[in-house]
Design an enzyme around this catalytic site. Sequence first.
Site, short mmCIF file in Angstrom:
data_model
loop_
_atom_site.label_atom_id
_atom_site.label_comp_id
_atom_site.label_asym_id
_atom_site.label_seq_id
_atom_site.Cartn_x
_atom_site.Cartn_y
_atom_site.Cartn_z
N SER A 1 6.82 6.37 -3.37
CA SER A 1 5.51 6.04 -2.83
C SER A 1 4.45 6.95 -3.45
O SER A 1 4.28 6.95 -4.66
CB SER A 1 5.55 6.15 -1.30
OG SER A 1 4.42 5.53 -0.72
N ASP B 1 8.51 -4.84 0.86
CA ASP B 1 7.64 -3.68 1.06
C ASP B 1 6.26 -4.14 1.50
O ASP B 1 5.55 -4.82 0.76
CB ASP B 1 7.54 -2.88 -0.25
CG ASP B 1 6.95 -1.50 -0.06
OD1 ASP B 1 6.19 -1.30 0.91
OD2 ASP B 1 7.25 -0.61 -0.88
N HIS C 1 9.75 -0.19 2.94
CA HIS C 1 9.18 1.06 2.45
C HIS C 1 9.89 2.24 3.10
O HIS C 1 9.30 3.02 3.86
CB HIS C 1 7.68 1.11 2.74
CG HIS C 1 6.92 2.05 1.84
ND1 HIS C 1 6.53 1.71 0.57
CD2 HIS C 1 6.52 3.33 2.03
CE1 HIS C 1 5.91 2.74 0.01
NE2 HIS C 1 5.89 3.74 0.88
#
Length: 281
Positions: A119, A245, A273
Amino acid sequence: MREAVATLPSGVDIAYETFGDEAGRPLLLIMGLGGPALWWDVALCERLADAGFFVVRFDNRDIGRSTYFHQQRATRRQVVQVFFGRRSVAPYTMAQLADDAFGLLDHLGIGAAHVTGVSMGGMIAQTMAIRHPERVRSLVSMMSTSGKRTVGWQDPRLLPMALLGRALDRESYVASSHRVSKAIGSPGFPSNFDARERRAGETWDRGIDPDGILRQTMAVLSQPDRTDDLGKLTMPTTVIHGTADRLVHPSGGRATAAAIPGAELLMIKGLGHDLPPSLHR
């Protein structure tokens, strides 16, 4: 596992932990927004160490036991404005976060490392590879994006959740974390409630500041488009993204892989995620 704090020449303290033999292949693990080092599971780090890596996980600035930039303000209003395209000066940049990571490597006497980021950590890892490619042996960018505004967007329905009032105690933080985990987690790899609750409690205990998360968010929202610079990279690169996601749309992973010559793209069906332990193999 060994824990210590590196005081960088910039004055920033970076808390870190290492696993394995220092003579092993150095592997730097960079966590994402609001995530301390412990979000990299110990079992995963130990498995990587057993495979011959010298594993380093650390708290980015403004999380865990690293330096907090309390003197730098970031407000929820600013975050909303930048989210919808208005320009604003972030308290710090993605390049500064990358420099923190390089500073940690310097502290450890590591000239070049394999770098993996998830991320926001993927954005930092990409930035490291662009700024000093000779110091990145290989790059793994997970559930991240290239910085281009038209890819890797967040589901706007998640924004109100991200801007909820600050958690004033451990119990409210754990409850809030549970809601977020349900919203962005992997439908194909559901996580254990007790494990989520335990990790949230450990995160609170290690150290967390909602204003620090806003400052990190501003760095993410203000990041530059790295597409052209990614096209100059030559180190082995793998891009991993989940098809489910909601926080960083899969287009972010596809765009990152398309930008880097020879990059391998791994799309995982049902992955959201998060980093489900069932995929640590």
